[in-house]
Design an enzyme around this catalytic site. Structure first.
Site, PDB file in Angstrom:
ATOM      1  N   GLU A 134      20.974  97.860  90.514  1.00  0.00           N
ATOM      2  CA  GLU A 134      20.206  98.432  91.625  1.00  0.00           C
ATOM      3  C   GLU A 134      18.777  97.872  91.706  1.00  0.00           C
ATOM      4  O   GLU A 134      17.879  98.542  92.219  1.00  0.00           O
ATOM      5  CB  GLU A 134      20.174  99.955  91.501  1.00  0.00           C
ATOM      6  CG  GLU A 134      21.559 100.581  91.616  1.00  0.00           C
ATOM      7  CD  GLU A 134      21.469 102.076  91.791  1.00  0.00           C
ATOM      8  OE1 GLU A 134      21.607 102.539  92.927  1.00  0.00           O
ATOM      9  OE2 GLU A 134      21.248 102.772  90.769  1.00  0.00           O
ATOM     10  N   HIS A 186      13.301 104.076  89.762  1.00  0.00           N
ATOM     11  CA  HIS A 186      14.520 104.684  90.308  1.00  0.00           C
ATOM     12  C   HIS A 186      15.130 105.529  89.195  1.00  0.00           C
ATOM     13  O   HIS A 186      15.328 105.051  88.082  1.00  0.00           O
ATOM     14  CB  HIS A 186      15.502 103.625  90.773  1.00  0.00           C
ATOM     15  CG  HIS A 186      16.870 104.183  91.055  1.00  0.00           C
ATOM     16  ND1 HIS A 186      17.060 105.255  91.907  1.00  0.00           N
ATOM     17  CD2 HIS A 186      18.099 103.859  90.580  1.00  0.00           C
ATOM     18  CE1 HIS A 186      18.363 105.541  91.944  1.00  0.00           C
ATOM     19  NE2 HIS A 186      19.004 104.717  91.144  1.00  0.00           N
ATOM     20  N   HIS A 236      17.903 109.027  88.128  1.00  0.00           N
ATOM     21  CA  HIS A 236      19.030 109.894  88.484  1.00  0.00           C
ATOM     22  C   HIS A 236      18.794 111.326  87.997  1.00  0.00           C
ATOM     23  O   HIS A 236      19.756 112.070  87.784  1.00  0.00           O
ATOM     24  CB  HIS A 236      20.325 109.364  87.852  1.00  0.00           C
ATOM     25  CG  HIS A 236      20.691 107.974  88.274  1.00  0.00           C
ATOM     26  ND1 HIS A 236      21.472 107.144  87.522  1.00  0.00           N
ATOM     27  CD2 HIS A 236      20.364 107.266  89.389  1.00  0.00           C
ATOM     28  CE1 HIS A 236      21.620 105.969  88.135  1.00  0.00           C
ATOM     29  NE2 HIS A 236      20.958 106.029  89.263  1.00  0.00           N
ATOM     30  N   HIS A 252      22.583 111.080  94.413  1.00  0.00           N
ATOM     31  CA  HIS A 252      22.338 109.944  93.528  1.00  0.00           C
ATOM     32  C   HIS A 252      21.061 110.090  92.706  1.00  0.00           C
ATOM     33  O   HIS A 252      21.099 110.037  91.476  1.00  0.00           O
ATOM     34  CB  HIS A 252      22.312 108.687  94.417  1.00  0.00           C
ATOM     35  CG  HIS A 252      22.085 107.395  93.708  1.00  0.00           C
ATOM     36  ND1 HIS A 252      22.207 106.180  94.335  1.00  0.00           N
ATOM     37  CD2 HIS A 252      21.725 107.101  92.435  1.00  0.00           C
ATOM     38  CE1 HIS A 252      21.954 105.201  93.470  1.00  0.00           C
ATOM     39  NE2 HIS A 252      21.655 105.743  92.317  1.00  0.00           N
TER      40      HIS A 252
END
Ligand SMILES: [Zn+2]
Length: 248
Positions: free
Chosen positions: A81, A100, A102, A171
């Site tokens: 990603e 990023h 989760h 997500h």
């Protein structure tokens, strides 16, 4: 040192420590990633190859271009990603660091109409307005929910717009900061803010979010002052790393 590694030892050291801090704060686990823009070439950024943040070493840090490529590395060796980071750096010249994550605590706000807003002082960087939610299905139909192309990264970045963070439906979240320390504080505060908000809702309480004025005043805090450096020093001590004043 090869072209794919940065010669800027301090930046690499800080990024490695950022990986360890975010694992310590449970913002990142085996997955998720953090990056910094390359000060020596702003059209590139520094990020680990595909490793768990807690065990990232300086040798794992590679220079990525804005297409998500690393010279001499196969795509399978890199984070899948990485396009999240590439697209945000491409669109937002003032952004110096991207994460990023989760983190579970934010997910309820990504799959429902519950607004995620700043509700406690340390989370002011979330903003007074609800964090936008990006739903990959709107533009790309059924996917594995991962951001695996430049186009998907750019779509996410359009939802981020000029905000500091965006939720990703089912997500996680992506966040962008003007410095690494600002990003770390924001990323650590976000799941805490989400938990406080959910606890309040579970208890049947009425939520009072921070106002625009309160958020603006909190954002004037100078992180280079001792009060700002305290956080940095705390993390260094917890992780057994020498504290360098002025770091980040
Ligand atoms: Zn992800």
């Amino acid at each position: 040192m090869s072209n794919s590694h940065s010669s800027n030892a301090r930046i690499v050291r800080e990024l490695v420590l950022a990986n360890h801090i975010l694992a310590f704060e449970n913002v990142l686990d085996a997955y998720g990633h953090v990056s910094v823009r390359n000060p020596d070439n702003p059209a590139t950024f520094l990020m680990s190859r595909s490793r768990s943040p807690e065990i990232v070493d300086p040798d794992d840090i590679f220079i990525h271009d804005l297409a998500g490529n690393v010279e001499g590395m196969a795509a399978k060796e890199l984070y899948r990603e990485r396009f999240i980071h590439a697209a945000i750096y491409e669109a937002r010249s003032e952004v110096a660091a991207v994460i990023h994550s989760h983190a579970d605590d934010v997910l309820p706000f990504s799959i429902s109409k519950l607004p995620l807003q700043a509700v406690f002082h340390a989370a002011s960087s979330i903003g007074a307005k609800p964090v936008p939610v990006w739903d990959i299905r709107k533009e790309f139909g059924d996917t594995n929910l991962l951001v695996e192309s430049v186009d998907q990264g750019r779509s996410l970045t359009r939802s981020l717009a000029d905000r500091s963070m965006v939720l990703m439906r089912g997500h996680g979240f992506a966040a962008a900061g003007s410095s690494l320390i600002y990003l770390l504080k924001m990323a650590a505060a976000l799941p805490r803010n989400a938990r406080i908000l959910l606890d309040t809702l579970h208890a049947g309480g009425e939520v009072v979010p921070m106002s625009e004025g309160e958020v603006a005043l909190r954002d004037q805090t100078d992180l280079s002052l001792p009060a700002g450096q305290r956080q940095w020093e705390y993390w260094c001590r917890k992780l057994g790393v020498a504290f360098e004043p002025g770091g980040f």
